[in-house]
Design a protein around this motif. Structure first.
Motif, PDB file in Angstrom:
ATOM      1  N   SER A  95      -2.039   4.962  -8.299  1.00  0.00           N
ATOM      2  CA  SER A  95      -0.718   4.956  -8.929  1.00  0.00           C
ATOM      3  C   SER A  95      -0.834   5.464 -10.366  1.00  0.00           C
ATOM      4  O   SER A  95      -1.889   5.368 -11.007  1.00  0.00           O
ATOM      5  N   THR A 153      -7.689   0.511  -7.426  1.00  0.00           N
ATOM      6  CA  THR A 153      -7.331  -0.470  -8.460  1.00  0.00           C
ATOM      7  C   THR A 153      -8.330  -0.386  -9.610  1.00  0.00           C
ATOM      8  O   THR A 153      -9.310   0.358  -9.561  1.00  0.00           O
ATOM      9  N   CYS A 172      -3.409   7.264  -3.378  1.00  0.00           N
ATOM     10  CA  CYS A 172      -3.887   5.892  -3.548  1.00  0.00           C
ATOM     11  C   CYS A 172      -3.988   5.440  -4.995  1.00  0.00           C
ATOM     12  O   CYS A 172      -4.159   4.241  -5.266  1.00  0.00           O
ATOM     13  N   MET A 194       0.850  -1.198   0.000  1.00  0.00           N
ATOM     14  CA  MET A 194       0.000   0.000   0.000  1.00  0.00           C
ATOM     15  C   MET A 194       0.885   1.248   0.000  1.00  0.00           C
ATOM     16  O   MET A 194       1.842   1.327   0.782  1.00  0.00           O
ATOM     17  N   PRO A 195       0.588   2.226  -0.872  1.00  0.00           N
ATOM     18  CA  PRO A 195       1.384   3.462  -0.892  1.00  0.00           C
ATOM     19  C   PRO A 195       1.366   4.144   0.467  1.00  0.00           C
ATOM     20  O   PRO A 195       0.366   4.106   1.187  1.00  0.00           O
ATOM     21  N   PRO A 230      -5.678   1.243  -1.650  1.00  0.00           N
ATOM     22  CA  PRO A 230      -5.250   1.637  -2.994  1.00  0.00           C
ATOM     23  C   PRO A 230      -6.398   1.550  -3.996  1.00  0.00           C
ATOM     24  O   PRO A 230      -7.269   0.686  -3.903  1.00  0.00           O
ATOM     25  N   CYS A 235      -1.677   6.109   2.214  1.00  0.00           N
ATOM     26  CA  CYS A 235      -2.920   5.863   1.480  1.00  0.00           C
ATOM     27  C   CYS A 235      -3.998   5.322   2.397  1.00  0.00           C
ATOM     28  O   CYS A 235      -3.811   4.330   3.086  1.00  0.00           O
TER      29      CYS A 235
END
Length: 294
Positions: free
Chosen positions: A35, A11, A33, A1-2, A9, A5
């Protein structure tokens, strides 16, 4: 997980199942969160969602981060409404090399472009060797094209011919296939008639089909070319809008044209035209020249 965040995250599954992500993620969390890879892979789906401006700015930044050396042309076609967030300076660096790319940017963004942005797009496309086709000319519009650099419209010396002439010639080439239907042709060529020579204006006037030129277009004609038109030419060009000539009697273009017309032609042209021109002529050349019309 960043790092940082919350709650989790973002997705592809999150994007597909949550149509209003901004309700669950603050601007900061959205940035943390999501990317860049997931963002680019799911760009179209994300653009289909409603976003406050702050989120839109985050998405623009992610595009620029993902393509630090510039957005590839194929990716420009995917930007949709996000493309409107780019400045004229940024647009002037885009690799808009094909008419398809320009068309998609102009028509598939879902929002209204600023004139300056459209000018930047068209200018960039022409600088990279593009050619403006009929549909592109129509989409860009004459007002915007008139703000392009002269040399970008056609690669000829700037001192050899005026910009409006160049734009008219390009439009004439693009709409040549419509010349057989004068009314349709006129609708398309109208924004560019300020660069039309007298010969072409006479051809329109004598096409055998009423085009009913509006006064805004008439008053935007090249004064030097208008002086070469006869009373009958003007009568045929204006058609049903001929009475509007009286309202423009003090316009320098109209005054200059009237002063060049012969009494004989005015007499010959018919009562409808004469009734419109009598008040104009009375103002500009005096009633003493109008015995045949009064």
């Amino acid at each position: 997980m960043p790092t940082g965040c919350q709650p989790e995250p973002i997705t592809a599954h999150t994007i597909a199942t949550n149509p209003m992500l901004f309700l669950d993620y603050s601007v900061e969390q959205f940035n943390l969160c999501l990317s860049n890879d997931v963002f680019i892979d799911n760009l179209e789906a994300l653009l289909d969602q409603p976003w406050p401006l702050q989120y839109s700015q985050v998405m623009k930044e992610k595009v620029d981060q993902f393509y630090p050396r510039g957005i590839p042309e194929a990716q420009l076609r995917r930007l949709g409404w996000l493309s409107h967030l780019y400045s004229e300076q940024e647009i002037s660096q885009w690799p808009v090399t094909t008419s398809d790319t320009l068309w998609i940017l102009l028509t598939n963004s879902g929002r209204e472009w600023e004139d300056s942005q459209v000018q930047a797009l068209a200018s960039r496309y022409l600088t990279l060797g593009g050619t403006l086709t009929g549909p592109l000319l129509q989409e860009i519009g004459g007002r915007r094209l008139c703000n392009l650099q002269e040399e970008q419209v056609e690669q000829i010396p700037a001192e050899a011919i005026g910009k409006k002439d160049q734009l008219y010639r390009k439009a004439q080439e693009a709409f040549a296939g419509l010349a057989g239907t004068p009314s349709t042709y006129f609708c398309q060529i109208r924004p560019y008639l300020g660069g039309a020579p007298a010969k072409d204006l006479k051809d329109l006037a004598n096409a055998g089909v009423a085009i009913d030129m509006d006064m805004e277009t008439f008053l935007a004609l090249n004064p030097e070319e208008l002086q070469k038109l006869s009373v009958v030419d003007v009568k045929n060009l204006l058609g049903e809008n001929l009475p509007e000539l009286k309202k423009s009697e003090k316009e320098p273009l109209v005054v200059g044209w009237v002063q060049r017309q012969s009494q004989r032609e005015l007499d010959y042209s018919g009562s409808r035209l004469c009734s419109s021109l009598i008040p104009v002529l009375a103002v500009t050349v005096g009633t003493s020249l109008l015995p045949g019309l009064l």
